[in-house]
Scaffold this motif. Structure first.
Motif, PDB file in Angstrom:
ATOM      1  N   VAL A 147       0.838  -1.206   0.000  1.00 32.54           N
ATOM      2  CA  VAL A 147       0.000   0.000   0.000  1.00 32.54           C
ATOM      3  C   VAL A 147       0.870   1.251   0.000  1.00 32.54           C
ATOM      4  O   VAL A 147       0.555   2.245  -0.677  1.00 32.54           O
ATOM      5  CB  VAL A 147      -0.949  -0.016   1.214  1.00 32.54           C
ATOM      6  N   MET A 148       1.980   1.222   0.723  1.00 29.79           N
ATOM      7  CA  MET A 148       2.863   2.387   0.743  1.00 29.79           C
ATOM      8  C   MET A 148       3.545   2.611  -0.606  1.00 29.79           C
ATOM      9  O   MET A 148       3.905   3.736  -0.951  1.00 29.79           O
ATOM     10  CB  MET A 148       3.912   2.222   1.843  1.00 29.79           C
ATOM     11  N   MET A 149       3.739   1.547  -1.378  1.00 34.55           N
ATOM     12  CA  MET A 149       4.368   1.698  -2.693  1.00 34.55           C
ATOM     13  C   MET A 149       3.395   2.174  -3.762  1.00 34.55           C
ATOM     14  O   MET A 149       3.786   2.869  -4.697  1.00 34.55           O
ATOM     15  CB  MET A 149       4.976   0.357  -3.137  1.00 34.55           C
ATOM     16  N   LYS A 150       2.137   1.804  -3.646  1.00 36.57           N
ATOM     17  CA  LYS A 150       1.154   2.154  -4.659  1.00 36.57           C
ATOM     18  C   LYS A 150       0.677   3.595  -4.478  1.00 36.57           C
ATOM     19  O   LYS A 150       0.562   4.093  -3.360  1.00 36.57           O
ATOM     20  CB  LYS A 150      -0.045   1.203  -4.594  1.00 36.57           C
ATOM     21  N   LYS A 151       0.398   4.230  -5.603  1.00 35.31           N
ATOM     22  CA  LYS A 151      -0.115   5.583  -5.600  1.00 35.31           C
ATOM     23  C   LYS A 151      -1.598   5.565  -5.968  1.00 35.31           C
ATOM     24  O   LYS A 151      -2.070   4.620  -6.591  1.00 35.31           O
ATOM     25  CB  LYS A 151       0.660   6.451  -6.605  1.00 35.31           C
ATOM     26  N   PRO A 152      -2.325   6.612  -5.590  1.00 36.87           N
ATOM     27  CA  PRO A 152      -3.749   6.652  -5.957  1.00 36.87           C
ATOM     28  C   PRO A 152      -3.939   6.630  -7.468  1.00 36.87           C
ATOM     29  O   PRO A 152      -3.136   7.180  -8.235  1.00 36.87           O
ATOM     30  CB  PRO A 152      -4.237   7.969  -5.346  1.00 36.87           C
ATOM     31  N   SER A 153      -4.980   5.974  -7.893  1.00 37.52           N
ATOM     32  CA  SER A 153      -5.309   5.841  -9.307  1.00 37.52           C
ATOM     33  C   SER A 153      -6.651   6.505  -9.563  1.00 37.52           C
ATOM     34  O   SER A 153      -7.378   6.856  -8.621  1.00 37.52           O
ATOM     35  CB  SER A 153      -5.346   4.360  -9.701  1.00 37.52           C
ATOM     36  N   PRO A 154      -7.023   6.710 -10.841  1.00 35.67           N
ATOM     37  CA  PRO A 154      -8.355   7.292 -11.113  1.00 35.67           C
ATOM     38  C   PRO A 154      -9.496   6.447 -10.581  1.00 35.67           C
ATOM     39  O   PRO A 154     -10.545   6.992 -10.224  1.00 35.67           O
ATOM     40  CB  PRO A 154      -8.385   7.369 -12.649  1.00 35.67           C
ATOM     41  N   VAL A 155      -9.303   5.137 -10.510  1.00 34.80           N
ATOM     42  CA  VAL A 155     -10.366   4.281  -9.970  1.00 34.80           C
ATOM     43  C   VAL A 155     -10.391   4.357  -8.451  1.00 34.80           C
ATOM     44  O   VAL A 155     -11.450   4.466  -7.839  1.00 34.80           O
ATOM     45  CB  VAL A 155     -10.167   2.834 -10.454  1.00 34.80           C
ATOM     46  N   TYR A 156      -9.211   4.316  -7.815  1.00 29.48           N
ATOM     47  CA  TYR A 156      -9.097   4.408  -6.356  1.00 29.48           C
ATOM     48  C   TYR A 156      -8.444   5.756  -6.024  1.00 29.48           C
ATOM     49  O   TYR A 156      -7.224   5.856  -5.854  1.00 29.48           O
ATOM     50  CB  TYR A 156      -8.261   3.247  -5.805  1.00 29.48           C
ATOM     51  N   SER A 157      -9.272   6.774  -6.006  1.00 32.93           N
ATOM     52  CA  SER A 157      -8.755   8.137  -5.817  1.00 32.93           C
ATOM     53  C   SER A 157      -8.198   8.365  -4.423  1.00 32.93           C
ATOM     54  O   SER A 157      -7.349   9.240  -4.232  1.00 32.93           O
ATOM     55  CB  SER A 157      -9.860   9.151  -6.115  1.00 32.93           C
ATOM     56  N   PHE A 158      -8.669   7.619  -3.418  1.00 33.25           N
ATOM     57  CA  PHE A 158      -8.172   7.776  -2.055  1.00 33.25           C
ATOM     58  C   PHE A 158      -7.009   6.834  -1.746  1.00 33.25           C
ATOM     59  O   PHE A 158      -6.578   6.759  -0.603  1.00 33.25           O
ATOM     60  CB  PHE A 158      -9.300   7.513  -1.045  1.00 33.25           C
ATOM     61  N   GLY A 159      -6.518   6.116  -2.736  1.00 29.05           N
ATOM     62  CA  GLY A 159      -5.414   5.192  -2.481  1.00 29.05           C
ATOM     63  C   GLY A 159      -5.917   3.814  -2.069  1.00 29.05           C
ATOM     64  O   GLY A 159      -7.099   3.473  -2.221  1.00 29.05           O
ATOM     65  N   PHE A 160      -5.003   3.018  -1.534  1.00 23.93           N
ATOM     66  CA  PHE A 160      -5.296   1.629  -1.184  1.00 23.93           C
ATOM     67  C   PHE A 160      -5.158   1.375   0.320  1.00 23.93           C
ATOM     68  O   PHE A 160      -4.881   0.260   0.736  1.00 23.93           O
ATOM     69  CB  PHE A 160      -4.357   0.693  -1.950  1.00 23.93           C
ATOM     70  N   GLU A 161      -5.328   2.414   1.128  1.00 24.86           N
ATOM     71  CA  GLU A 161      -5.158   2.246   2.566  1.00 24.86           C
ATOM     72  C   GLU A 161      -6.234   1.356   3.182  1.00 24.86           C
ATOM     73  O   GLU A 161      -5.995   0.693   4.189  1.00 24.86           O
ATOM     74  CB  GLU A 161      -5.154   3.611   3.255  1.00 24.86           C
ATOM     75  N   ARG A 162      -7.393   1.344   2.575  1.00 26.84           N
ATOM     76  CA  ARG A 162      -8.474   0.531   3.140  1.00 26.84           C
ATOM     77  C   ARG A 162      -8.230  -0.966   2.939  1.00 26.84           C
ATOM     78  O   ARG A 162      -8.878  -1.789   3.580  1.00 26.84           O
ATOM     79  CB  ARG A 162      -9.810   0.927   2.511  1.00 26.84           C
ATOM     80  N   LEU A 163      -7.276  -1.314   2.075  1.00 27.09           N
ATOM     81  CA  LEU A 163      -6.983  -2.725   1.856  1.00 27.09           C
ATOM     82  C   LEU A 163      -6.320  -3.339   3.086  1.00 27.09           C
ATOM     83  O   LEU A 163      -6.614  -4.491   3.444  1.00 27.09           O
ATOM     84  CB  LEU A 163      -6.092  -2.886   0.626  1.00 27.09           C
TER      85      LEU A 163
END
Length: 461
Positions: free
Chosen positions: A83-99
């Motif tokens: 999650v720290m490596m991934k950046k927010p995308s147009p589909v997941y605008s808030f990032g992947f922290e909820r994963l």
């Protein structure tokens, strides 16, 4: 026009995408240690399951489930690095922290399901208690305890560390805290270890090992096999009681609720924002927990028409950013438009009378005349009747109203105003009143014409 691709690349399968993301995580050296601990965990879990089958001990099986939970926690740590490596995308605008929140919730729920399975097996064993072999019972206990403690203390698991501190205390932690206060009163040096509250994972590992040691001694001394079932129930209850508060906390984060400990601070910040210069109203505020320790929110701010939007946006963001890291502020100006009302004398060069109507407000009728509606004379000392028309005050100046209606000229229709006198003379004002009687109103100087009419004096069709 975009680029035309004649030969499109085939889309990767689910396992191909998963392998690609795994390579991304494995490229970080911090994840090597987690992968090493994961391999050791699989080896220890395999040996412990074999020893559980050979000893026929359900208490050791319940304790082995804690080792399987450690494997889930290592997987959650890998997800946290990803999650720290991934950046927010147009589909997941808030990032992947909820994963990672979802990973913690799934791990704790699976641990509770394992505890329920142990309780079900223990209830069946009370009806028919099998014989327990203690040859590898104590060895398996120390192997599982050593690996669990080594994993918990060596690997820094950020999601579980945050949840263990933010979630409410379990009943096991509360009982141990009471004993720790008494012990620290005798030996003050232990206060840094046992107070304010112990790590719940370390605590359940020690309590489970202690229960297995008591089981081993009672079986060796008195061949009391039922104690193995009682120890399994105790370990299952401790597991359920430890994981339940974490499941509740992570579940509330997934439901996008506002943490109770920040509600007071948010209310204070909203009050400060509403008192800023130019701010008229703060409404539609919504704040929720995006991830562990991360708040997100959106708010609508209504400002004055003469206020600077960028300045107000900067001040609102500066106030709320101290608590809400991901913030969306929508600024809109006040759109309430008042009608143009002017009173008093109007200059000739101010208004164009072709676009305005002049309604002269006459003075009140004298109180000596009779009221045509009530047919009773008005006395000077009595208040006006309920249905009297002379409600405006005396000495009222003319009121100038803006005429915003559009007249459809050129359609062959005459949209002029009909004179009041023609209506009153025809007896159309009040039913049953002829042309000779007419209609009396409270106005003495009612104009004969209202606006312009090209058909004045001509009979109406």
């Amino acid at each position: 026009m975009g680029t035309i691709h004649l030969f499109r690349k085939p889309q990767r399968s689910f396992f191909g995408k998963l392998l690609q993301e795994f390579r991304l995580v494995a490229a970080d050296r911090r994840s090597w240690k987690i992968l090493l601990f994961g391999a050791i965990n699989l080896t220890c879990t395999g040996f412990l399951l074999m020893w559980c089958s050979s000893t026929n001990s359900i208490a050791l099986t319940a304790y082995t489930y804690l080792t399987i939970f450690d494997l889930f926690s290592l997987m959650t740590c890998l997800i946290s690095y990803w999650v720290m490596m991934k950046k927010p995308s147009p589909v997941y605008s808030f990032g992947f922290e909820r994963l990672e929140v979802l990973a913690v919730f799934a791990s704790t729920v699976l641990a509770q399901l394992g505890a329920l399975f142990i309780l079900k097996e223990s209830a069946e064993r009370f009806l028919e208690q099998p014989e327990i072999h203690t040859g590898r019972l104590l060895v398996g206990t120390f192997v599982a305890l050593s690996f669990n403690l080594f994993t918990m203390l060596s690997v820094r698991n950020k999601p579980f560390a945050y949840v263990s501190e933010a979630a409410s205390t379990s009943w096991l932690q509360e009982h141990v805290a009471d004993l720790s206060r008494s012990l620290c009163g005798i030996i003050p040096g232990l206060s840094s270890i046992f107070l304010p509250r112990m790590n719940p994972f370390v605590l359940i590992d020690l309590a489970g090992a202690f229960a297995l040691c008591i089981t081993y001694m009672l079986i060796e001394i008195n061949n009391y096999f039922a104690v193995d079932t009682a120890s399994a129930i105790a370990i299952a209850l401790m597991t359920f009681g430890t994981m339940y508060p974490m499941s509740v906390y992570s579940g509330k984060v997934l439901l996008q609720t506002t943490p109770p400990h920040v509600i007071g601070q948010l209310d204070k910040l909203i009050r400060e924002v509403s008192t800023l210069d130019g701010v008229l109203e703060v409404r539609n505020e919504h704040f929720w927990t995006l991830g562990f320790g991360t708040l997100a929110g959106s708010v609508h701010v209504r400002i004055r028409r003469d206020a600077n939007e960028q300045m107000v946006l900067a001040h609102v963001t500066n106030r709320l950013y101290t608590l809400v890291s991901t913030l969306t502020v929508q600024i809109f100006k006040d759109d309430w438009i008042r009608p143009a009302l002017l009173s008093g004398p109007v200059a000739a060069n101010v208004l164009n009378f072709s676009d305005h109507h002049i309604i002269p407000m006459p003075p009140l009728k004298s109180t000596d005349d009779s009221n045509p509606v009530t047919s009773t004379p008005n006395k000077p000392s009595s208040p006006p009747p309920e249905f009297s028309f002379n409600t405006p005050g005396k000495n009222v100046n003319p009121v100038i109203l803006l005429n915003t209606q559009t007249r459809p000229y050129g359609l062959g229709l005459n949209h002029g105003h009909t004179p009041y006198s023609s209506i009153l003379n025809q007896g159309l004002g009040v039913p049953g009143i002829g042309a000779s009687q007419g209609l009396r109103t409270g106005f003495t100087n009612m104009p004969s014409r209202y606006g312009t009419n090209n058909r004045i004096g001509q009979p109406r069709p």
